[in-house]
Scaffold this active site. Structure first.
Site, mmCIF file in Angstrom:
data_model
loop_
_atom_site.group_PDB
_atom_site.id
_atom_site.type_symbol
_atom_site.label_atom_id
_atom_site.label_comp_id
_atom_site.label_asym_id
_atom_site.label_seq_id
_atom_site.Cartn_x
_atom_site.Cartn_y
_atom_site.Cartn_z
ATOM 1 C CG ASP A 1 56.221 82.809 76.192
ATOM 2 O OD1 ASP A 1 56.604 83.928 75.775
ATOM 3 O OD2 ASP A 1 56.288 82.480 77.392
ATOM 4 C CG HIS A 2 60.575 82.823 76.099
ATOM 5 N ND1 HIS A 2 59.437 83.225 76.766
ATOM 6 C CD2 HIS A 2 61.543 83.678 76.485
ATOM 7 C CE1 HIS A 2 59.729 84.260 77.539
ATOM 8 N NE2 HIS A 2 61.006 84.556 77.385
ATOM 9 C CB CYS B 1 62.261 92.883 59.799
ATOM 10 S SG CYS B 1 61.388 94.062 60.843
ATOM 11 C CG HIS C 1 58.611 91.844 67.599
ATOM 12 N ND1 HIS C 1 58.851 93.189 67.444
ATOM 13 C CD2 HIS C 1 58.949 91.258 66.420
ATOM 14 C CE1 HIS C 1 59.306 93.407 66.218
ATOM 15 N NE2 HIS C 1 59.391 92.251 65.582
ATOM 16 C CD GLU D 1 56.218 93.234 64.418
ATOM 17 O OE1 GLU D 1 56.458 92.168 63.820
ATOM 18 O OE2 GLU D 1 56.259 94.358 63.886
ATOM 19 C CG HIS E 1 63.882 91.203 64.715
ATOM 20 N ND1 HIS E 1 63.859 90.653 63.446
ATOM 21 C CD2 HIS E 1 62.679 91.796 64.887
ATOM 22 C CE1 HIS E 1 62.690 90.907 62.883
ATOM 23 N NE2 HIS E 1 61.955 91.598 63.736
ATOM 24 C CG HIS F 1 59.777 87.575 63.361
ATOM 25 N ND1 HIS F 1 58.855 88.021 62.453
ATOM 26 C CD2 HIS F 1 60.181 88.677 64.020
ATOM 27 C CE1 HIS F 1 58.705 89.336 62.566
ATOM 28 N NE2 HIS F 1 59.503 89.749 63.509
#
Length: 138
Positions: free
Chosen positions: A79-80, A33, A41, A127, A39, A14
């Protein structure tokens, strides 16, 4: 009343930024961020349900079924993925952990509570190992 928690995991990217702000203002408010190259998590998700145990089964809810619901409505969508671009329920929203936690709760509430006597109690979203949000639907 018993409380049961299921832990799941997903990875997502995100960027924290507001398009109407300059790059400098975004960097000032969101720091690293706001990286224009995004980037990611490694999120840990904890879903807690509550209710009364069925003495016929000994369960509040079959946890295999809870896993299927969490994957279908949340993990498979996140996811991903890029939270800002790829996730339908995050469109037009800031991709903060706080808002993501609320939206995950909203995605899970109806399908979980379609099971008689089961209530979604909370969603906790890590996170990082040091930072998490928790939402109780309030």
């Amino acid at each position: 009343m018993i409380y049961i928690t299921r832990k799941e995991h997903f990875n997502a990217a995100h960027r924290m930024y507001r398009e109407e702000w300059s790059e400098e203002k975004n960097a000032e408010v969101f720091g690293k961020c706001a990286n224009p190259n995004w980037h990611g998590h490694n999120y840990n998700l904890f879903v807690t349900i509550k209710g009364e145990i069925s003495y016929a089964t000994g369960y509040l809810m079959d946890l295999k079924e809870l896993k299927v619901i969490i994957h279908e409505y949340v993990v498979d969508k996140l996811d991903h993925k890029n939270l800002n671009k790829d996730v339908d329920f995050m469109q037009g929203k800031m991709a903060s952990t706080e808002l993501l936690c609320i939206e995950i709760f909203n995605q899970l509430k109806a399908p979980i509570e379609a099971n008689a006597g089961v209530q979604l109690h909370s969603v906790k979203l890590y996170e990082t190992e040091n930072n998490y949000a928790e939402y109780f639907g309030e």
